[in-house]
Design an enzyme around this catalytic site. Structure first.
Site, PDB file in Angstrom:
ATOM      1  N   TRP A 160       0.818  -1.190  -0.124  1.00  0.00           N
ATOM      2  CA  TRP A 160      -0.031  -0.091   0.065  1.00  0.00           C
ATOM      3  C   TRP A 160       0.959   1.229  -0.043  1.00  0.00           C
ATOM      4  O   TRP A 160       0.298   2.206  -0.386  1.00  0.00           O
ATOM      5  CB  TRP A 160      -0.976   0.096   0.988  1.00  0.00           C
ATOM      6  CG  TRP A 160      -0.339   0.148   2.713  1.00  0.00           C
ATOM      7  CD1 TRP A 160      -0.097  -1.149   3.192  1.00  0.00           C
ATOM      8  CD2 TRP A 160       0.434   0.954   3.205  1.00  0.00           C
ATOM      9  NE1 TRP A 160       0.739  -0.876   4.518  1.00  0.00           N
ATOM     10  CE2 TRP A 160       0.830   0.399   4.436  1.00  0.00           C
ATOM     11  CE3 TRP A 160       0.426   2.493   3.102  1.00  0.00           C
ATOM     12  CZ2 TRP A 160       1.626   1.234   5.302  1.00  0.00           C
ATOM     13  CZ3 TRP A 160       1.169   3.262   4.064  1.00  0.00           C
ATOM     14  CH2 TRP A 160       1.717   2.759   5.227  1.00  0.00           C
ATOM     15  N   GLU A 258      11.242  -8.257  -2.870  1.00  0.00           N
ATOM     16  CA  GLU A 258      11.605  -6.872  -2.443  1.00  0.00           C
ATOM     17  C   GLU A 258      11.143  -6.968  -1.018  1.00  0.00           C
ATOM     18  O   GLU A 258       9.774  -6.616  -1.012  1.00  0.00           O
ATOM     19  CB  GLU A 258      11.518  -5.874  -3.272  1.00  0.00           C
ATOM     20  CG  GLU A 258      11.970  -4.517  -2.766  1.00  0.00           C
ATOM     21  CD  GLU A 258      11.426  -3.791  -1.814  1.00  0.00           C
ATOM     22  OE1 GLU A 258      11.572  -3.710  -0.548  1.00  0.00           O
ATOM     23  OE2 GLU A 258      10.603  -2.905  -2.252  1.00  0.00           O
ATOM     24  N   CYS A 292      10.334   1.062   2.927  1.00  0.00           N
ATOM     25  CA  CYS A 292      11.249   0.115   3.097  1.00  0.00           C
ATOM     26  C   CYS A 292      12.526   0.617   3.321  1.00  0.00           C
ATOM     27  O   CYS A 292      13.557  -0.079   3.823  1.00  0.00           O
ATOM     28  CB  CYS A 292      11.143  -0.986   2.101  1.00  0.00           C
ATOM     29  SG  CYS A 292      11.081  -0.598   0.445  1.00  0.00           S
TER      30      CYS A 292
END
Length: 484
Positions: A160, A258, A292
């Site tokens: 998201w 990932e 991330c």
């Protein structure tokens, strides 16, 4: 979003106001009743359906059929189509940016920039696919032709936090390589993927890019297990990524993963302090801290610790938390209220274990908002230091021994992103290269760009996205040996 805006994005709603449960072969999949809500206000942004498991085979077969002709299309035609998609995205930057802002809580300025960043992936892979040449090798006995072929139908599963650019990073290289795609976006932010699919449909053959909206626990395993899927590109948590890798491994399906990160931000004793703090603010608070690549563990050398912390506090004291559409806002809402609760628990545990905690920013009365929390000297085993924070919590420790920092970081199970603030050119590169991390930034807070490989090691995943490496993930080589 009004009906006019949906039409501008190439989407139509049913009489019940639903955008459907996906798009297969250029047609909306019927369904409705699920409301996608504005992260700041709680208002409904759009209504979608929930695709069932039986839609997976329909979508994969549509992709497989479309790929038969597309894989034989001249690479220059593919490149032209990719550039056309990039141009369409730029034309729609404002409405797409507003959509991203509404469904994810990303600040509007960042959301509009994400549209431009997504367009760059299509432009980059348009150029990249024209540079992939067949190989040739000779021995006295043989001639060898090494051909480049599409790997097959690809599945793109995305989270998201970057609801447009992460799908773009997967779709662009796949179709550049001659593959077809079935997307599975996050249940929390499906609207951007629906819009991206509609943009692709204006340019590409029907069925080349499809999307299914629904429960990831149902749709993702079914997509990964499908016998006609040959590549799975997944971005998400390490826990789910392991499950995807296991399923893909059983089917010998190529996987690009990932996954989670825990990026260190190391401020050396010779760092330019104002520059280092500016880079830290970007690396930590971009996308409301939900990245991330976000700076997760901040190491500051003892010689500059007080100066860095003083300047950091000055910056944080002025931060405005609120409506992501307001240009004055520096930090918008989190995606869900439960994320607020999670971060509150992290901060409370750190405080209880002896860390100094300072919070910054006044919160709006409604919406999923959290203050910025500065956590100084957290215990190494605490969640504030030992886990991926994925939100506006800065955990900071001082250090004197650079080698000990390198040893600690290289002992972590993850290695996706990292940052170094250092003035000496030789030292900054040496330190960056000593860290077992896939993407390193030196004196900047935004290291990612479509032209270079992106990915990590260990629990941060497998394979690479972006750059020529990202294109090759969707290419299968064939060697033909010819006797002289």
């Amino acid at each position: 979003m009004s009906f006019v805006q949906w039409s501008e994005l190439g989407l139509e709603t049913t009489d019940g106001g639903s955008l459907g449960a996906g798009r297969i072969g250029g047609t909306a999949l019927p369904g409705g009743g699920r409301h996608v809500c504005d992260a700041a206000t709680g208002d409904t942004v759009g209504v979608v359906g929930w695709a069932e498991e039986d839609a997976v085979d329909v979508a994969v077969q549509a992709a497989r059929t479309a790929m038969l002709d597309w894989s034989a299309t001249d690479v220059r035609e593919r490149a032209s189509a990719l550039r056309s998609i990039a141009a369409e995205l730029r034309t729609l930057a404002e409405p797409l940016g507003s959509l991203i802002c509404a469904e994810s809580g990303k600040r509007l300025e960042e959301a509009v920039a994400e549209v431009g960043f997504s367009a760059r992936y299509f432009d980059w892979f348009a150029d990249a696919c024209t540079r992939v040449d067949d190989g040739y090798y000779e021995t006295p006995q043989r001639r060898f032709l090494i051909g480049q072929r599409p790997a097959g139908v690809a599945v793109a599963v995305s989270p998201w936090n970057f609801p447009l650019s992460i799908p773009a990073r997967k779709i662009a290289p796949a179709i550049a390589a001659g593959c077809a795609v079935v997307q599975k976006p996050s249940e929390l932010t499906p609207l951007s993927s629906l819009a991206l699919t509609a943009v692709c449909e204006r340019v590409l053959p029907v069925g080349l890019v499809n999307v299914l909206v629904g429960d990831g626990a149902v749709l993702t395993p079914a997509l990964v297990d499908h016998s006609d899927v040959r590549v799975v590109s997944f971005t998400g948590s390490t826990q789910v990524g392991r499950s995807v890798a296991e399923r893909a491994g059983r089917a010998l399906t190529r996987s690009v993963l990932e996954l989670g990160g825990r990026a260190p931000f190391i401020v050396c004793d010779d760092a330019d302090v104002p520059e280092a703090v500016e880079a830290l603010m970007v690396a930590k608070l971009r996308n409301n801290g939900a990245s991330c690549l976000a700076a997760n563990n901040v190491f500051v050398h003892a010689d500059v610790y007080d100066e860095v912390l003083d300047r950091l506090r000055e910056k944080l004291e002025t931060i405005v938390i609120g409506d992501p559409r307001d240009p004055q806002t520096g930090l918008g809402p989190l995606i869900q209220q439960r994320e607020v609760g999670r971060l509150e628990q992290v901060v409370a545990e750190a405080r209880d274990s002896g860390a100094k905690v300072t919070t910054f920013g006044s919160l709006p009365d409604t919406g999923s908002y959290a203050p910025v929390a500065l956590v100084e000297d957290p215990a190494v085993e605490s969640a504030a230091w030992a886990t991926e924070l994925f939100g506006p919590v800065l955990s900071v420790r001082r250090f004197t021994d650079e080698a000990a920092v390198v040893e600690e970081v290289n002992g972590w199970s993850t290695g996706l992103g990292g940052y170094v603030a250092c003035a000496d050119p030789e030292r900054q590169i040496n330190l960056a290269q000593r860290l077992d991390i896939g993407v390193m930034a030196v004196n900047n807070g935004a290291p990612n760009t479509p032209e270079v490989p992106f990915g990590g090691r260990g629990d941060s995943g497998l394979g690479r996205e972006g750059g020529m490496s990202g294109l090759r993930e969707f290419i299968a080589e064939q060697t033909v040996s010819i006797a002289r």
